[in-house]
Scaffold this motif. Structure first.
Motif, PDB file in Angstrom:
ATOM      1  N   GLU A 172     -35.438 -26.676  67.393  1.00 54.72           N
ATOM      2  CA  GLU A 172     -34.404 -26.512  66.381  1.00 54.72           C
ATOM      3  C   GLU A 172     -34.043 -27.857  65.746  1.00 54.72           C
ATOM      4  OE1 GLU A 172     -31.849 -24.695  63.815  1.00 54.72           O
ATOM      5  OE2 GLU A 172     -33.419 -23.850  65.095  1.00 54.72           O
TER       6      GLU A 172
ATOM      7  N   PHE B 166     -34.290 -11.148  67.802  1.00 55.03           N
ATOM      8  CA  PHE B 166     -33.058 -11.073  68.576  1.00 55.03           C
ATOM      9  C   PHE B 166     -33.279 -10.623  70.016  1.00 55.03           C
ATOM     10  CE2 PHE B 166     -33.410  -6.777  66.797  1.00 55.03           C
ATOM     11  CZ  PHE B 166     -33.071  -5.964  67.863  1.00 55.03           C
TER      12      PHE B 166
ATOM     13  N   GLU C 219     -43.809 -12.921  63.202  1.00 52.42           N
ATOM     14  CA  GLU C 219     -42.816 -13.090  62.139  1.00 52.42           C
ATOM     15  C   GLU C 219     -43.490 -13.322  60.795  1.00 52.42           C
ATOM     16  OE1 GLU C 219     -39.471 -16.331  60.778  1.00 52.42           O
ATOM     17  OE2 GLU C 219     -39.740 -15.983  62.929  1.00 52.42           O
TER      18      GLU C 219
ATOM     19  N   ARG D 104     -35.168 -12.065  61.707  1.00 52.14           N
ATOM     20  CA  ARG D 104     -34.606 -12.797  62.848  1.00 52.14           C
ATOM     21  C   ARG D 104     -34.993 -12.100  64.139  1.00 52.14           C
ATOM     22  NH1 ARG D 104     -28.665 -15.013  62.487  1.00 52.14           N
ATOM     23  NH2 ARG D 104     -29.848 -16.190  60.925  1.00 52.14           N
TER      24      ARG D 104
ATOM     25  N   ARG E  14     -33.749  -7.937  57.059  1.00 54.63           N
ATOM     26  CA  ARG E  14     -32.694  -7.787  56.050  1.00 54.63           C
ATOM     27  C   ARG E  14     -33.349  -7.569  54.686  1.00 54.63           C
ATOM     28  NH1 ARG E  14     -27.577 -10.106  57.070  1.00 54.63           N
ATOM     29  NH2 ARG E  14     -27.517 -10.787  54.891  1.00 54.63           N
TER      30      ARG E  14
ATOM     31  N   TYR F 172     -37.036  -7.451  66.153  1.00 61.19           N
ATOM     32  CA  TYR F 172     -36.636  -8.217  64.966  1.00 61.19           C
ATOM     33  C   TYR F 172     -35.628  -7.417  64.150  1.00 61.19           C
ATOM     34  CZ  TYR F 172     -40.730 -11.176  65.826  1.00 61.19           C
ATOM     35  OH  TYR F 172     -41.652 -12.015  66.365  1.00 61.19           O
ATOM     36  N   THR F 173     -34.737  -8.142  63.486  1.00 61.67           N
ATOM     37  CA  THR F 173     -33.868  -7.548  62.470  1.00 61.67           C
ATOM     38  C   THR F 173     -34.384  -7.972  61.105  1.00 61.67           C
ATOM     39  OG1 THR F 173     -31.917  -7.534  63.884  1.00 61.67           O
ATOM     40  CG2 THR F 173     -31.538  -7.472  61.516  1.00 61.67           C
TER      41      THR F 173
ATOM     42  N   ASP G 267     -34.560 -11.805  54.966  1.00 67.93           N
ATOM     43  CA  ASP G 267     -34.585 -12.628  56.174  1.00 67.93           C
ATOM     44  C   ASP G 267     -35.160 -11.813  57.327  1.00 67.93           C
ATOM     45  OD1 ASP G 267     -34.175 -14.835  57.787  1.00 67.93           O
ATOM     46  OD2 ASP G 267     -32.174 -14.204  58.390  1.00 67.93           O
TER      47      ASP G 267
ATOM     48  N   ARG H 200     -43.129 -11.008  57.371  1.00 65.54           N
ATOM     49  CA  ARG H 200     -42.705 -11.551  56.079  1.00 65.54           C
ATOM     50  C   ARG H 200     -43.740 -11.227  54.996  1.00 65.54           C
ATOM     51  NH1 ARG H 200     -38.485 -15.115  56.000  1.00 65.54           N
ATOM     52  NH2 ARG H 200     -37.746 -15.904  58.021  1.00 65.54           N
TER      53      ARG H 200
END
Length: 832
Positions: A653, A778, A761, A776, A798, A795-796, A774, A765
């Motif tokens: 991060e 989780f 991910e 994410r 959006r 994954y969430t 987006d 996308r």
């Protein structure tokens, strides 16, 4: 450099009323770094007087010899009657003059003197030793004063200099002349515009060629060598109290009269001296370089293997001294030496410095030679030492030997008379410039209407160009007299994109809890060994310094981690267990085919195109990197619950924060790279021109690296190439904010355990299309429900459109397309 103010006043007429702190401020104004002003003896108070021992009664029946003394202290006790004092020292007798602390006196350390009964007798005071008064280092007994120097009852404060102000000056390498009372007194006289008496202004008598034979075999190592003989010296002659006291104030231990005088003159004039026992010398004394295999036992009783680059003083028996550093044990002056040879010389400053580092041998003599000693001092300094020895220890001065090699004196420097004015922005004027340069010791001649021809003094080898001379004028006139004028920034100028990025990275990391540090750019093989770097790793191909500050760190760093990890260890050792540090700095990567040594360019002109090209080939690549290390808790514990320890995810991060500062996209993949843990290491990639480029690594450090550096367990680190991040970034764009509602869709995908979550991910996308806002992660689940060797990634997603509210069919279609893309690219399957 410790400077007793009373000693300084011998050579500089300081105005009445000038305190030590006033003097320190004046010297600081001239550029000398006065670190402290010590008030030696400030804790001594009460009656301390001279006394004469009238009688001594030996007391018996005790474990140690005890004496009961009657001491005449004159009127110091208020009665004129002798004092009765019990004393255990044996180095004095009846009729001797001693120093007596009477009842009511307080000695260093808060030791109060009073009348008290001891050993069956009433003791009315104390007969004092040098150590008890903190005069100098001496454990032989009490202080015995010479006859004729004082009378009973006389106050001892002024006689012994019990109270003294001492300046402690940190002398920079370019101000070697300030390592002497002579040099500091000249500065003090200049500061107050008073008279200066040069202690080197002595008659250097003697006819060269009449002393002990000597010659110089290496003119680069030594260009002036002086020997003076002294016969019939009394080796038992004591060192006078005034010399002992002054040496004690500057921190030098009294040894013997011969050694003390050479130390005294060195501190007085700045010229190191050495006294040989003439009877221990054999044949001609020669200054030369060491030969292969030679050894010498120095005065510190260490046998040293000599290097061919070492400068030696030798005779027919071999080496007798490491020149300008330390004498040999085989020719030292001892308690039987009556025939002395005093040596003074001018040795090579670089050669002396290299010897000191090579042998880890540093002395007051080498400290002066390393900074440059006045070439004209050997003759007067040796004459001054021999005269003091003759006056204090008897004997007859003998012959003089003066060997020298031609050496270039100070070169005249042509300077425009208004050059200091232009440098400082102050109109000094020609007369003030000339006067200030002459105060420094320069010889100033009129070259023409606008210029001056300035010859620096021999004790200022640092004055070599007009800017040096301008600095002398400016500092004597006073730096504080230069007006503060804010520079006017030209229009259209400002920070470069790289400077803005570095500031942005620093602010962002500081805002997330990091502390910025600056570490030295030097490292060593041991540091890379601790990082577990393989032998064939490119990071071991580092530039080696020709003249390293430390033999343990002779390389320029190729990674930021060693300096950061050492700083982390130091902080943890001071009790700071939760540490987050970062540094933005250069590393140095040698270029293939670069020459082994960088060329030395001339300084009297600009480089030619060919010289610039050769220099560019020799210089390494210098990418700018950001490094960070974390240990302990990322979020401290408290009443809410335990803290959150740092993990490999915090390191990743941190790298993302750096990438966000440049508006760059960071791709994270699993990797194996020292010094990171093979299972908790991430390779960091950035996209440049449609291609991925490796920018760095992040994760948890390998346990072996943690143990090698003594780090806390589970320490994490990141190192990323800021230049690559900057190239991958772009201008920040404001996000478009849609006023329409967001649609959330959760999907749980089951994949093989070895499939990176980042790949899943990326597939989501790519498949979801433009409606995806987006993604994410989780939840990560492993267990019986998904099967062995597999895991579930939840994954969430959006979804939002900028111009409308999405229909259920659009949302479902985009979600299904994302899942299909993930299935095709990674083999993911929807979890039931």
């Amino acid at each position: 450099m410790r400077v007793p103010v009373s000693w300084l006043r011998d050579y500089a007429d300081l105005p009445e009323g000038v305190t030590a702190r006033d003097l320190a401020a004046a010297l600081v104004g001239l550029g000398l770094e006065v670190e402290t002003v010590d008030s030696v003896g400030a804790d001594i108070s009460g009656p301390i007087a001279v006394g004469r021992v009238l009688s001594i009664e030996e007391l018996t029946g005790f474990k140690k010899p005890i004496r009961y003394c009657r001491v005449d202290v004159g009127a110091a006790n208020g009665t004129g009657e002798p004092q009765n004092i019990v004393c255990g020292a044996r180095n004095f007798g009846e009729g001797d003059l001693v120093v007596v602390a009477l009842p009511g006196a307080v000695l260093p350390g808060g030791f109060a003197i009073s009348s008290r009964k001891t050993y069956g007798r009433l003791s009315e005071g104390m007969i004092c030793s040098a150590a008890e008064l903190e005069l100098w280092e001496d454990h032989t007994g009490i202080v015995v004063l010479p006859d004729g120097g004082a009378e009973p009852g006389e106050d001892a404060y002024g006689l012994l200099g019990l109270r003294e102000d001492v300046l402690d000056i940190a002398v920079t390498p370019d101000r070697g002349y300030a390592l002497s009372m002579r040099g500091v007194a000249r500065e003090a006289a200049t500061a107050y515009g008073t008279a200066f008496r040069d202690p080197a202004d002595v008659e250097a008598a003697g006819t060269p060629g009449t002393g002990y034979p000597a010659e110089i075999a290496d003119g680069e190592a030594c260009d002036r060598f002086v020997l003076r003989d002294l016969s019939g010296f009394d080796p038992a002659a004591p060192t006078p109290l005034w010399i002992k006291r002054r040496l004690g104030l500057v921190g030098i231990r009294s040894v013997s009269l011969a050694v003390d005088v050479t130390n005294y003159v060195m501190w007085e004039l700045g010229q190191p001296l050495h006294a040989f026992d003439r009877t221990k010398l054999t044949g001609t004394v020669v200054v030369r370089r060491a030969q292969e295999g030679e050894r010498l036992e120095t005065l510190d009783h260490v046998v040293r293997d000599l290097d061919p680059d070492d400068i030696l003083i030798t005779d027919e028996s071999g080496p007798i001294s490491i020149a300008g550093t330390m004498g040999g044990l085989n020719s030292e002056v001892d308690e039987t030496s009556t025939e002395l040879v005093v040596e003074a010389a001018h040795f090579s400053a670089p050669g002396t410095a290299r010897m000191g580092r090579r042998h880890a041998l540093h002395s007051e003599a080498s400290r002066r030679f390393e900074r440059g000693v006045d070439r004209e001092l050997p003759l007067p300094a040796s004459a001054r030492a021999v005269e003091l020895l003759r006056r204090l220890g008897g004997g007859a001065p003998g012959g003089l030997t003066h060997a020298e090699r031609p050496a270039s004196g100070p070169r005249p420097v042509a300077i425009a008379a208004d050059h200091p004015d232009r440098v400082a922005g102050v109109a000094y004027g020609r007369e003030r410039v000339v006067r200030r340069l002459e105060q420094v010791g320069c010889t100033v001649e009129e070259e023409d209407a606008d210029g001056l021809r300035v010859t620096p003094p021999t004790w200022r080898p640092d004055l070599t160009d007009p800017n040096d001379l301008a600095e002398e004028v400016v500092r004597i006139e006073g730096y504080d007299n230069i007006p503060s004028i804010r520079p006017r920034a030209p229009a259209g100028r400002g920070l470069t994109a790289g400077q803005r990025l570095r500031r942005s990275v620093g602010r962002r990391l500081a805002a997330t809890g990091f502390t910025e540090v600056l570490t030295y750019p030097f490292t060593g093989e041991r540091d890379l060994d601790g990082l577990q770097v393989p032998a064939d790793d490119a990071r071991r191909d580092a530039l080696r310094l020709s003249n390293p500050l430390s033999e343990d760190e002779p390389l320029l760093r190729t990674t930021l981690l060693p300096g950061l990890l050492k700083t982390l260890v130091r902080n943890v050792g001071r009790g700071f267990n939760d540490v987050a540090l970062f540094e933005t700095a250069l590393v140095y990567i040698p270029r293939p085919g670069a020459p082994e040594r960088a060329p030395m360019l001339r300084v009297d002109r600009g480089p030619t195109p060919e010289e610039r090209e050769s220099l560019a080939r020799a210089l390494p690549d210098q990418p700018r990197r950001v490094g960070a290390v974390l240990a302990g808790d990322r979020e401290p514990g408290g009443w809410r619950g335990p803290g959150s320890p740092v993990t490999w995810a915090d390191a990743i991060e941190t790298a993302r924060e750096v990438a966000r500062s440049a508006n760059a996209e960071l791709v994270v993949r699993a990797a194996q790279y020292a010094p990171w843990h093979p299972g908790r290491c991430a390779a960091l990639y950035v996209r440049i021109g449609g291609e991925e480029r490796l920018a760095g690594h992040a994760g948890e450090l390998h346990p072996r690296a943690v143990a090698a550096y003594g780090l806390p367990e589970r320490t994490v680190a990141v190192e990323i190439d800021l230049d690559a991040v900057e190239e991958a970034g772009g201008p920040a764009t404001a996000p478009r904010v849609s006023g329409y509602p967001v649609a959330l869709q959760d999907v749980a995908l089951v994949v093989e355990e070895g499939v990176p979550a980042a790949d899943v991910e990326g597939a989501l996308r790519a498949g979801a299309g433009d409606l995806l806002e987006d993604v994410r992660l989780f939840d990560v689940y492993t267990g019986e429900q998904v099967g062995e060797g597999r895991r579930s990634l939840a994954y969430t997603l959006r979804f939002r459109a900028p111009d409308r509210t999405l229909e259920a069919e659009e949302i479902a279609g985009a979600r299904d397309a994302a899942v299909a893309a993930a299935a095709e690219r990674t083999g993911a399957a929807l979890r039931a």
